[in-house]
Design a protein around this motif. Structure first.
Motif, short mmCIF file in Angstrom:
data_model
loop_
_atom_site.label_atom_id
_atom_site.label_comp_id
_atom_site.label_asym_id
_atom_site.label_seq_id
_atom_site.Cartn_x
_atom_site.Cartn_y
_atom_site.Cartn_z
N LEU A 180 0.83 -1.10 0.04
CA LEU A 180 -0.07 -0.25 -0.13
C LEU A 180 1.00 1.35 0.02
CD1 LEU A 180 -2.97 0.69 0.28
CD2 LEU A 180 -2.68 0.92 2.56
N ILE A 181 1.89 1.17 0.82
CA ILE A 181 2.84 2.22 0.95
C ILE A 181 3.77 2.60 -0.30
CG2 ILE A 181 4.76 3.28 2.25
CD1 ILE A 181 1.95 3.50 3.76
N ARG A 182 4.22 1.66 -0.81
CA ARG A 182 4.87 1.46 -1.97
C ARG A 182 4.26 2.17 -3.09
NH1 ARG A 182 7.67 -4.18 -1.62
NH2 ARG A 182 8.55 -3.45 -3.83
N LEU A 183 3.22 1.53 -3.25
CA LEU A 183 2.20 2.01 -4.57
C LEU A 183 1.95 3.67 -4.45
CD1 LEU A 183 0.17 -0.99 -4.83
CD2 LEU A 183 1.54 -0.30 -6.66
N ALA A 184 1.54 3.86 -3.16
CA ALA A 184 1.19 5.24 -3.02
C ALA A 184 2.32 6.38 -3.30
CB ALA A 184 0.58 5.52 -1.49
N LYS A 185 3.49 5.91 -2.58
CA LYS A 185 4.81 6.62 -3.05
C LYS A 185 4.99 6.74 -4.64
CE LYS A 185 7.51 6.06 1.18
NZ LYS A 185 8.77 5.94 1.60
N ALA A 186 4.62 5.35 -5.34
CA ALA A 186 5.12 5.57 -6.70
C ALA A 186 4.01 6.57 -7.56
CB ALA A 186 4.86 4.11 -7.43
N ARG A 187 2.84 6.45 -6.95
CA ARG A 187 1.56 7.23 -7.55
C ARG A 187 2.22 8.84 -7.24
NH1 ARG A 187 -3.27 10.04 -6.23
NH2 ARG A 187 -4.92 9.54 -7.70
N ALA A 188 2.54 9.02 -6.31
CA ALA A 188 3.02 10.40 -5.65
C ALA A 188 4.22 10.95 -6.64
CB ALA A 188 3.36 10.61 -4.27
N LEU A 189 5.09 9.95 -7.04
CA LEU A 189 6.12 10.28 -7.85
C LEU A 189 5.76 10.60 -9.05
CD1 LEU A 189 9.08 10.60 -8.64
CD2 LEU A 189 9.24 8.33 -8.99
N VAL A 190 4.73 9.87 -9.83
CA VAL A 190 4.07 10.06 -11.09
C VAL A 190 3.62 11.68 -11.31
CG1 VAL A 190 2.64 9.35 -12.74
CG2 VAL A 190 4.15 7.59 -11.75
N ALA A 191 2.94 11.88 -10.03
CA ALA A 191 2.36 13.09 -10.10
C ALA A 191 3.23 14.44 -9.69
CB ALA A 191 1.29 13.27 -9.03
N GLY A 192 4.53 13.81 -9.55
CA GLY A 192 5.40 15.00 -9.34
C GLY A 192 5.45 15.70 -7.88
N ARG A 193 5.14 14.73 -6.75
CA ARG A 193 5.10 15.22 -5.57
C ARG A 193 6.00 14.56 -4.82
NH1 ARG A 193 0.85 13.19 -3.72
NH2 ARG A 193 -0.39 12.59 -5.48
N TYR A 194 6.44 15.30 -3.73
CA TYR A 194 7.55 14.87 -2.76
C TYR A 194 6.80 14.00 -1.42
CZ TYR A 194 10.32 18.24 -5.02
OH TYR A 194 10.84 19.06 -5.88
N HIS A 195 5.59 13.92 -1.44
CA HIS A 195 5.05 13.13 -0.37
C HIS A 195 3.65 12.57 -0.79
CE1 HIS A 195 1.72 16.64 -0.38
NE2 HIS A 195 2.77 17.16 -0.80
N VAL A 196 3.27 11.68 0.27
CA VAL A 196 2.09 10.94 -0.11
C VAL A 196 0.96 11.50 0.58
CG1 VAL A 196 1.10 8.71 0.51
CG2 VAL A 196 3.20 8.63 -0.10
N SER A 197 -0.11 11.51 -0.30
CA SER A 197 -1.51 12.25 0.08
C SER A 197 -2.52 11.30 0.29
CB SER A 197 -2.04 13.08 -1.04
OG SER A 197 -2.58 12.39 -2.11
#
Length: 330
Positions: free
Chosen positions: A267-284
């Protein structure tokens, strides 16, 4: 490549170029494209489920071309043996008549491995992938060999209701970062598929990234920050799948087993990957909610009553996402 991305904005731009290039060939299936890419970025493995002919194999092959990764395909059949996957040692005779053992690598020794129709093989052959997926090594006759870097297994499976399928054991299902369900295409998508595949135009895919850049992206994913309240929400959601005293009535009644720690990690790893694709430094919170069902659906086992009532892991997880609020304590 014109440049190697060095920050989140540049990497996000490059990853969105990857998605656009995949979209040149793959019609629709946006969720499947997104989560397969998230799995690769999170250095995990993905399981794609859908009926034959919905483009699962073509999606994976397209991703390997756009990311410029070495590719191999294993067609799982009931008579496939473990050595057909890992390779084996054979006796070779030299010019002077001496005999020596020589290891011949199997198709598992590629950067991206397509395990096609994985649930058509017997459990013994399915288990040959476990070590490679979990430890990224293969042991043959006591000799341990390292896998290629980066290394991914993207597996497809047919729905278990289809004839000639073997259910994947829970231990192997848990090795997959997420389970992606491939739906039927819409009428508009069917029209576009026919136009692209039966016309004279030949689509040439461009290589947008390479293995080195992909490993940089994976490192960036690990560095994405997650706040304590985001982590607490993910823990609450994972714990809510357990049929214990604190569970909801629906989970108590219909769920036999919930997600373990690997589900939370996914869950955390996928959320971090989604954040990176969106260009964000943090998980929302939106990142966690968006990846929750693909990350946890294959880690929830319903009991007999749940199956008889027509319940699904997706429907139960959707209810949990509605009931669990951010900031709620476990």
């Amino acid at each position: 490549m014109s440049f190697t991305p060095t920050n989140y904005e540049e990497m996000s731009q490059r990853l969105n170029e990857v998605k656009q290039e995949i979209g040149q060939y793959i019609v629709g299936q946006q969720e499947a494209v997104d989560f397969t890419l998230y799995s690769v970025l999170a250095d995990g493995h993905a399981l794609l489920e859908g009926l034959p002919g919905l483009g699962k194999t073509m999606l994976i092959r397209t991703i390997s071309e756009v990311l410029d990764l070495s590719f191999s395909r294993i067609q799982f059949t009931p008579d496939l043996m473990p050595s057909d996957i890992t390779g084996t040692s054979i006796i070779e005779r030299s010019e002077d008549g001496k005999q020596t053992f020589s290891f011949k690598q199997g198709p598992i020794f590629s950067q991206l491995v397509l395990a096609d129709e994985i649930n058509r093989a017997t459990p013994k052959t399915q288990s040959a992938l476990l070590e490679a997926m979990g430890e990224k090594t293969v042991t043959v006759l006591g000799d341990t060999k390292q896998m290629a870097k980066p290394f991914f297994v993207l597996a497809t499976q047919n729905p278990i209701e289809m004839e000639g399928t073997y259910p994947l054991p829970e231990a192997q299902m848990d090795r997959f970062l997420c389970k992606i369900v491939i739906p039927y295409p819409s009428k508009e998508e069917l029209k576009e598929i026919v136009i692209r595949t039966t016309g004279a135009k030949n689509i040439q895919l461009q290589k947008v990234m390479n293995a080195e850049e992909l490993m940089i992206a994976q490192h960036m994913v690990r560095e994405v920050l997650i706040a304590d309240d985001m982590l607490a929400y993910a823990i609450d959601l994972t714990s809510a799948t357990h049929p214990n005293e604190e569970a909801t009535d629906e989970v108590k009644q219909y769920v036999q087993y919930g997600s373990g720690p690997r589900g939370l990690q996914s869950l955390i790893r996928l959320a971090k990957a989604r954040a990176l694709v969106a260009g964000r430094y943090h998980v929302s919170i939106a990142d966690i909610k968006s990846v929750a069902i693909p990350a946890l659906r294959h880690r929830m086992l319903l009991n007999y009553e749940g199956e008889a009532e027509g319940k699904t892991a997706d429907s139960i997880l959707s209810d949990l996402l509605q009931s669990i609020k951010q900031g709620q304590t476990s």
